[in-house]
Motif scaffolding. Structure first.
Motif, PDB file in Angstrom:
ATOM      1  N   THR A  41      37.419  51.660  40.535  1.00 55.17           N
ATOM      2  CA  THR A  41      37.599  50.689  39.463  1.00 55.17           C
ATOM      3  C   THR A  41      38.685  49.704  39.891  1.00 55.17           C
ATOM      4  OG1 THR A  41      39.190  52.143  38.393  1.00 55.17           O
ATOM      5  CG2 THR A  41      36.900  52.350  37.697  1.00 55.17           C
ATOM      6  N   THR A  42      39.068  48.794  39.006  1.00 56.31           N
ATOM      7  CA  THR A  42      40.061  47.774  39.331  1.00 56.31           C
ATOM      8  C   THR A  42      41.321  48.421  39.900  1.00 56.31           C
ATOM      9  OG1 THR A  42      39.217  46.345  37.603  1.00 56.31           O
ATOM     10  CG2 THR A  42      41.442  45.886  38.417  1.00 56.31           C
ATOM     11  N   SER A  43      41.635  48.097  41.175  1.00 55.38           N
ATOM     12  CA  SER A  43      42.779  48.690  41.868  1.00 55.38           C
ATOM     13  C   SER A  43      42.885  48.050  43.242  1.00 55.38           C
ATOM     14  CB  SER A  43      42.617  50.214  41.996  1.00 55.38           C
ATOM     15  OG  SER A  43      41.348  50.541  42.545  1.00 55.38           O
ATOM     16  N   ALA A  44      43.971  48.353  43.944  1.00 53.10           N
ATOM     17  CA  ALA A  44      44.181  47.795  45.284  1.00 53.10           C
ATOM     18  C   ALA A  44      45.088  48.721  46.078  1.00 53.10           C
ATOM     19  CB  ALA A  44      44.793  46.400  45.201  1.00 53.10           C
ATOM     20  N   GLY A  45      44.833  48.833  47.378  1.00 52.43           N
ATOM     21  CA  GLY A  45      45.670  49.697  48.202  1.00 52.43           C
ATOM     22  C   GLY A  45      45.301  49.623  49.665  1.00 52.43           C
ATOM     23  N   PHE A  46      45.942  50.461  50.462  1.00 51.94           N
ATOM     24  CA  PHE A  46      45.745  50.520  51.910  1.00 51.94           C
ATOM     25  C   PHE A  46      45.174  51.888  52.263  1.00 51.94           C
ATOM     26  CE2 PHE A  46      48.951  47.400  51.079  1.00 51.94           C
ATOM     27  CZ  PHE A  46      48.745  46.404  52.018  1.00 51.94           C
ATOM     28  N   HIS A  47      44.174  51.915  53.128  1.00 47.48           N
ATOM     29  CA  HIS A  47      43.543  53.175  53.498  1.00 47.48           C
ATOM     30  C   HIS A  47      43.741  53.531  54.957  1.00 47.48           C
ATOM     31  CE1 HIS A  47      41.304  51.844  49.898  1.00 47.48           C
ATOM     32  NE2 HIS A  47      41.493  53.093  49.563  1.00 47.48           N
ATOM     33  N   ARG A  48      43.898  52.530  55.795  1.00 44.63           N
ATOM     34  CA  ARG A  48      44.109  52.779  57.218  1.00 44.63           C
ATOM     35  C   ARG A  48      45.599  52.740  57.546  1.00 44.63           C
ATOM     36  NH1 ARG A  48      39.280  48.705  57.372  1.00 44.63           N
ATOM     37  NH2 ARG A  48      40.089  48.643  55.243  1.00 44.63           N
TER      38      ARG A  48
ATOM     39  N   SER B  20      51.062  45.342  60.865  1.00 40.63           N
ATOM     40  CA  SER B  20      49.882  44.787  60.214  1.00 40.63           C
ATOM     41  C   SER B  20      49.076  45.913  59.588  1.00 40.63           C
ATOM     42  CB  SER B  20      49.016  43.996  61.203  1.00 40.63           C
ATOM     43  OG  SER B  20      48.489  44.859  62.195  1.00 40.63           O
ATOM     44  N   GLY B  21      48.377  45.590  58.491  1.00 44.37           N
ATOM     45  CA  GLY B  21      47.562  46.575  57.806  1.00 44.37           C
ATOM     46  C   GLY B  21      46.498  45.896  56.976  1.00 44.37           C
ATOM     47  N   VAL B  22      45.376  46.600  56.727  1.00 44.88           N
ATOM     48  CA  VAL B  22      44.268  46.044  55.961  1.00 44.88           C
ATOM     49  C   VAL B  22      44.449  46.396  54.486  1.00 44.88           C
ATOM     50  CG1 VAL B  22      41.775  46.031  55.622  1.00 44.88           C
ATOM     51  CG2 VAL B  22      42.729  46.186  57.934  1.00 44.88           C
ATOM     52  N   PHE B  23      44.472  45.369  53.642  1.00 43.61           N
ATOM     53  CA  PHE B  23      44.697  45.492  52.205  1.00 43.61           C
ATOM     54  C   PHE B  23      43.336  45.372  51.504  1.00 43.61           C
ATOM     55  CE2 PHE B  23      47.017  43.411  48.370  1.00 43.61           C
ATOM     56  CZ  PHE B  23      47.062  44.633  47.725  1.00 43.61           C
ATOM     57  N   ASP B  24      42.906  46.491  50.853  1.00 47.56           N
ATOM     58  CA  ASP B  24      41.611  46.516  50.168  1.00 47.56           C
ATOM     59  C   ASP B  24      41.811  46.354  48.672  1.00 47.56           C
ATOM     60  OD1 ASP B  24      39.854  47.047  52.449  1.00 47.56           O
ATOM     61  OD2 ASP B  24      40.887  48.974  52.548  1.00 47.56           O
ATOM     62  N   ARG B  25      40.968  45.481  48.060  1.00 51.51           N
ATOM     63  CA  ARG B  25      41.048  45.215  46.621  1.00 51.51           C
ATOM     64  C   ARG B  25      39.674  45.466  46.002  1.00 51.51           C
ATOM     65  NH1 ARG B  25      44.365  40.986  48.967  1.00 51.51           N
ATOM     66  NH2 ARG B  25      42.405  40.187  49.828  1.00 51.51           N
ATOM     67  N   TYR B  26      39.640  46.060  44.792  1.00 54.58           N
ATOM     68  CA  TYR B  26      38.382  46.450  44.174  1.00 54.58           C
ATOM     69  C   TYR B  26      38.305  45.964  42.727  1.00 54.58           C
ATOM     70  CZ  TYR B  26      38.591  49.626  48.149  1.00 54.58           C
ATOM     71  OH  TYR B  26      38.715  50.142  49.414  1.00 54.58           O
ATOM     72  N   ASP B  27      37.141  45.438  42.386  1.00 56.02           N
ATOM     73  CA  ASP B  27      36.818  45.066  40.993  1.00 56.02           C
ATOM     74  C   ASP B  27      37.868  44.169  40.353  1.00 56.02           C
ATOM     75  OD1 ASP B  27      34.455  46.389  41.080  1.00 56.02           O
ATOM     76  OD2 ASP B  27      34.952  47.910  39.589  1.00 56.02           O
TER      77      ASP B  27
ATOM     78  N   SER C 136      49.770  38.104  49.052  1.00 55.53           N
ATOM     79  CA  SER C 136      48.434  38.253  49.620  1.00 55.53           C
ATOM     80  C   SER C 136      47.409  37.775  48.602  1.00 55.53           C
ATOM     81  CB  SER C 136      48.163  39.717  49.977  1.00 55.53           C
ATOM     82  OG  SER C 136      46.867  39.870  50.522  1.00 55.53           O
ATOM     83  N   PRO C 137      46.738  36.631  48.833  1.00 58.19           N
ATOM     84  CA  PRO C 137      45.727  36.139  47.893  1.00 58.19           C
ATOM     85  C   PRO C 137      44.506  37.050  47.879  1.00 58.19           C
ATOM     86  CG  PRO C 137      45.748  34.799  49.877  1.00 58.19           C
ATOM     87  CD  PRO C 137      46.905  35.736  49.984  1.00 58.19           C
ATOM     88  N   ALA C 138      43.897  37.230  46.705  1.00 59.57           N
ATOM     89  CA  ALA C 138      42.744  38.112  46.560  1.00 59.57           C
ATOM     90  C   ALA C 138      41.718  37.454  45.652  1.00 59.57           C
ATOM     91  CB  ALA C 138      43.173  39.462  45.990  1.00 59.57           C
ATOM     92  N   MET C 139      40.461  37.443  46.074  1.00 64.57           N
ATOM     93  CA  MET C 139      39.391  36.856  45.270  1.00 64.57           C
ATOM     94  C   MET C 139      38.905  37.859  44.231  1.00 64.57           C
ATOM     95  SD  MET C 139      36.194  37.103  47.945  1.00 64.57           S
ATOM     96  CE  MET C 139      37.078  36.198  49.190  1.00 64.57           C
ATOM     97  N   ALA C 140      38.090  37.398  43.326  1.00 70.12           N
ATOM     98  CA  ALA C 140      37.508  38.277  42.314  1.00 70.12           C
ATOM     99  C   ALA C 140      36.541  39.265  42.972  1.00 70.12           C
ATOM    100  CB  ALA C 140      36.786  37.448  41.258  1.00 70.12           C
ATOM    101  N   GLY C 141      36.405  40.455  42.370  1.00 68.58           N
ATOM    102  CA  GLY C 141      35.508  41.474  42.898  1.00 68.58           C
ATOM    103  C   GLY C 141      36.174  42.299  43.985  1.00 68.58           C
ATOM    104  N   ASP C 142      35.401  42.647  45.035  1.00 67.76           N
ATOM    105  CA  ASP C 142      35.922  43.446  46.140  1.00 67.76           C
ATOM    106  C   ASP C 142      36.247  42.537  47.328  1.00 67.76           C
ATOM    107  OD1 ASP C 142      35.306  45.544  44.524  1.00 67.76           O
ATOM    108  OD2 ASP C 142      33.672  46.338  45.760  1.00 67.76           O
ATOM    109  N   SER C 143      37.354  42.820  48.000  1.00 70.93           N
ATOM    110  CA  SER C 143      37.717  42.046  49.185  1.00 70.93           C
ATOM    111  C   SER C 143      38.707  42.838  50.023  1.00 70.93           C
ATOM    112  CB  SER C 143      38.328  40.695  48.796  1.00 70.93           C
ATOM    113  OG  SER C 143      39.573  40.874  48.141  1.00 70.93           O
ATOM    114  N   SER C 144      38.853  42.433  51.294  1.00 66.33           N
ATOM    115  CA  SER C 144      39.849  43.021  52.195  1.00 66.33           C
ATOM    116  C   SER C 144      40.546  41.889  52.931  1.00 66.33           C
ATOM    117  CB  SER C 144      39.188  43.961  53.209  1.00 66.33           C
ATOM    118  OG  SER C 144      38.646  45.090  52.561  1.00 66.33           O
ATOM    119  N   ARG C 145      41.816  42.094  53.215  1.00 70.07           N
ATOM    120  CA  ARG C 145      42.576  41.067  53.925  1.00 70.07           C
ATOM    121  C   ARG C 145      43.662  41.758  54.745  1.00 70.07           C
ATOM    122  NH1 ARG C 145      43.215  35.512  52.681  1.00 70.07           N
ATOM    123  NH2 ARG C 145      45.040  34.554  53.662  1.00 70.07           N
TER     124      ARG C 145
END
Length: 550
Positions: free
Chosen positions: A338-345, A360-367, A396-405
């Protein structure tokens, strides 16, 4: 608590028959801490911590509550050293404990154990009440049979056994009439009672959750029958081969949903197939797991409830852990954050030879409901501490929905040995997900404890010798030591100028020292530099040494 008393017997003097007690300066207990004493059902063990035993060693036995010894033992044998390399093959003193032979006393009962030996001047040393020796009839399972080959459909077998009581006074055995036995498996423990002849014959039903007996290569479970209150050495062990069947896991939903980094509930049912191919619930207590994360057990009707971590969109494995009765089985559940954001790697961290850190790290954003900018903290935790310290905050800018940066921070000052992580602290609308830490990051410091240009002053055209030493620091223990085989660049800056030029190269020896000889030409400063290496060591430079050329 053990009580120790020390008594010195008077001795008859050589002159005139005078009785004299040895003084403290003349006599002493060679083992003032006393021995370590233990007992089993027939023997007594004495250990002074050395293979050099005191002279005239005796063990005295008294009926508890009395003062008069009823038995004296003065013959002992050293125990066999079962591990001749403990604490090490060089330092192992060998077995230091001695044992009595099996004791044959007149009466059963409880006996106080005293230890007696000679002091340094031949006086009698007595340590009282070092242990209690419980001399009793010894129960033993003599026969043990299991009839039947069980499987999940037929879990009941027949157990037959005979138990006796052995009299340590003469070795005679009699049936253990109406005695209590304990039948154990890895899943259950059951009490049994013998009849007047010391015999027992009874059905026993397995739970179906017993573990493999790893001592055999067959599909076995282990059963141990022992007298109640006695260890397995007084009993007998049997391996029982059991039937094996295939299993299935059915999930109530193939997907779990929750905020990233949280746990979400999962339910389902585990079944096995009987000989006719009919699915039936596995036994209550059958072990299962969320693979590599947590374990749980089935309940009634094979049903289970567990918590599954939502780790981004990573699929999780649900496993039925194989038993002698059941095959391994797997099912897979997908995560839908659900709506949340975090790092997995794990973040990638590099440390340059010039004491700069890049992460450096990959930032994942959901919903996410709409475009937004999220703030991410770059944090460091020093070795040996538990506190995370924020070193930088990044937008870190994030678009609507799911994205990674990818989030990157470069050219940060080296903080010492420790770990790094990116952490999204969360907001009221967007919960925080995981923030894994990096591997431990460090390079070894280097330093020039010695540097010298000699002689000073020096005549123009004469030899000028540069000497020095390079050390490196062990980050595990903080100790500095010589750095061998390192390339040293030697630089010269003429008086009145600002430009350094390379004058030559030296290599450190095993002692970390280096030497390079030049021809003196101009007044100026000399300096040595170590440029570091690709992965392990930081750069460093020596002090300046000014040389007056005449």
């Amino acid at each position: 608590m053990r009580r120790r008393t020390l008594s010195a017997l008077c001795t008859l003097g050589a002159l005139g028959g005078v009785l004299a007690a040895p003084t403290a300066a003349q006599a002493a207990d060679p083992h003032p801490a006393g021995p370590s004493v233990r007992t089993d059902e027939t023997r007594i063990y004495v250990d002074f911590g050395t293979r050099t035993l005191p002279k005239d060693l005796k063990v005295l036995l008294r009926k508890t509550g009395t003062d008069t010894p009823v038995a004296t033992i003065d013959e002992f044998g050293f125990l066999e050293d079962m591990d001749p390399c403990m604490p090490s093959c060089q330092d192992d003193p060998g077995e230091t404990a001695v044992e009595t032979t099996p004791l044959r006393l007149a009466d059963l009962g409880r006996y106080a154990v005293d230890v007696e030996y000679d002091g340094t001047e031949g006086e009698t040393i007595l340590h009282k009440d070092e242990a209690i020796f419980d001399y009793h009839l010894i129960p033993q399972v003599k026969t043990f049979e299991v009839s039947g080959k069980p499987d999940l459909e037929h879990r009941t077998v027949t157990v037959k056994a005979d138990a006796t009581l052995r009299d340590p006074r003469d070795g005679a055995e009699t049936p253990m009439a109406n005695g209590r036995l304990v039948l154990e498996t890895t899943a259950t423990k059951t009490g049994l009672t013998t009849d007047a002849a010391g015999h027992v014959e009874t059905p026993f039903t397995f739970t179906g959750t017993e573990k493999h007996d790893t001592t055999t290569r067959q599909n076995d479970v282990r059963m141990v029958l022992r007298p109640a209150g006695a260890n397995a050495a007084h009993g007998l062990t049997r391996q029982v081969e059991v039937g094996y069947t295939t299993t299935d896991i059915t999930l109530d939903s193939p997907t779990v949903r929750g905020a990233d980094g949280t746990d979400a509930p999962l339910t389902g049912r585990a079944t096995y197939r009987d000989s006719n191919g009919v699915s039936k619930p596995v036994p209550v207590g059958t072990p299962m797991s969320v693979y590599t994360v947590r374990t749980f057990k089935t309940g009634e009707d094979g049903r289970f409830t567990t918590q599954v971590p939502v780790d981004g969109t990573r699929r999780q494995t649900i496993a039925l852990l194989g038993t002698p009765w059941l095959s391994n089985s797997y099912a897979y559940v997908s995560s839908d954050p659900t709506t949340s954001a975090g790092f997995h790697r794990l973040p990638t961290v590099t440390v340059s030879r010039y004491k700069k850190v890049s992460v450096s790290g990959v930032f994942d954003r959901y919903d996410l409901p709409a475009y937004t900018t999220l703030k991410v903290n770059l944090q460091f935790k020093a070795k040996g501490t538990t506190t995370w310290v924020t070193k930088k905050t990044i937008d870190s800018p994030a678009m609507a929905g799911d994205s990674s940066r990818t989030v990157t921070a470069a050219d940060l000052p080296y903080q010492g040995v420790g770990v790094w992580r990116f952490q999204f602290p969360g907001t009221k609308q967007i919960p925080a997900g995981p923030a894994p830490e990096s591997y431990t990051v460090y390079r070894q410091m280097t330093a020039f404890p010695e540097f010298n240009a000699n002689p000073e002053p020096v005549k123009a055209g004469a030899p000028l010798t540069i000497t020095g030493k390079l050390n490196t620091k062990n980050e595990d223990n903080g100790q500095w030591s010589a750095f061998a085989g390192a390339r040293i660049d030697i630089y010269f800056r003429a008086k009145g100028t600002t430009t350094w030029r390379g004058a030559g190269v030296a290599v450190t020896g095993n002692d970390g020292k280096f030497t390079k000889t030049f021809t003196a030409a101009k007044d100026g400063d000399w300096q040595a530099k170590y440029e570091g290496d690709e992965w392990s060591h930081f750069y460093s430079y020596s002090r300046l040494d000014f040389v007056d050329v005449q």
